[in-house]
Design an enzyme around this catalytic site. Sequence first.
Site, PDB file in Angstrom:
ATOM      1  N   VAL A   1       0.900  -1.039   0.036  1.00 39.97           N
ATOM      2  CA  VAL A   1      -0.017   0.153   0.063  1.00 39.97           C
ATOM      3  C   VAL A   1       0.941   1.370   0.106  1.00 39.97           C
ATOM      4  CG1 VAL A   1      -1.791   1.233   1.229  1.00 39.97           C
ATOM      5  CG2 VAL A   1      -1.626  -1.261   1.228  1.00 39.97           C
ATOM      6  N   CYS A   2       0.583   2.059  -1.002  1.00 32.87           N
ATOM      7  CA  CYS A   2       1.460   3.317  -1.017  1.00 32.87           C
ATOM      8  C   CYS A   2       1.582   4.168   0.268  1.00 32.87           C
ATOM      9  CB  CYS A   2       1.220   4.215  -2.217  1.00 32.87           C
ATOM     10  SG  CYS A   2       1.913   5.644  -2.427  1.00 32.87           S
TER      11      CYS A   2
END
Lengths: 98, 130
Positions: B76-77
């Site tokens: 997940v960024c």
Amino acid sequence: MTTLHVISHSPFGDNRLTSCLRLLDNQDALLLCGDATYALKPGSEPYRVLQAAGLEQRLFALEEDLQARAIPDELAKAVDYPAFVALSLHYDKVNTWL
Amino acid sequence: MKFAIAVFSPAHAPSSRRALRFAEAALAGGHEITRLFFYQDGVHSASANVVAPQDEQDVAAQWRSFVSHHQLDAVVCIAAALRRGVLDEAEANRYQRPAVNLPKPWELSGLGQLHEAAQVADRLVCFGGD
């Protein structure tokens, strides 16, 4: 280098479809999914544009999205998810019009 | 073949579900998913706090079990997640926020992970939109 273009936005809300058709090379293909499948509604302006583009065997649409919207698969070849995976491998790159 | 899959939409968007179905079909077809990358509003697809209406599919939960079951590398960024309030324990502590909504199997990391995945995989397939 061939590209599979994927569009999921309605053709009535923006110009992704016409922009994509302008860029589409003669070896590239187009997969419509989600609201983009409304472009295959017979009698509509996007339908006419797609017909005029003469994509023949290079126009695809996600089967479940066609079914959910009661849109016929006369202009595009309906594909399921395994066929979507196969298409993404058949072409060198996948370009999603986010 | 190796796939990298990037998801740009939240769990309630049709394209998040489409990405999941594609990922399932890729594995079922004998292919490998080198990395899943959740970017922009896609970070909401990883949130543990999503409550789906009873008559709708819980796509966030389906993602979670898919990632866990297949032990996938699911990134997940971090920049996209922080600004949207999707935090793991370390970030919630760091910024003194009251809740954690990104437990395992997700990993917070940078955009470089998407770049690397695109280099390693045979195909990068992105999902966003309606």
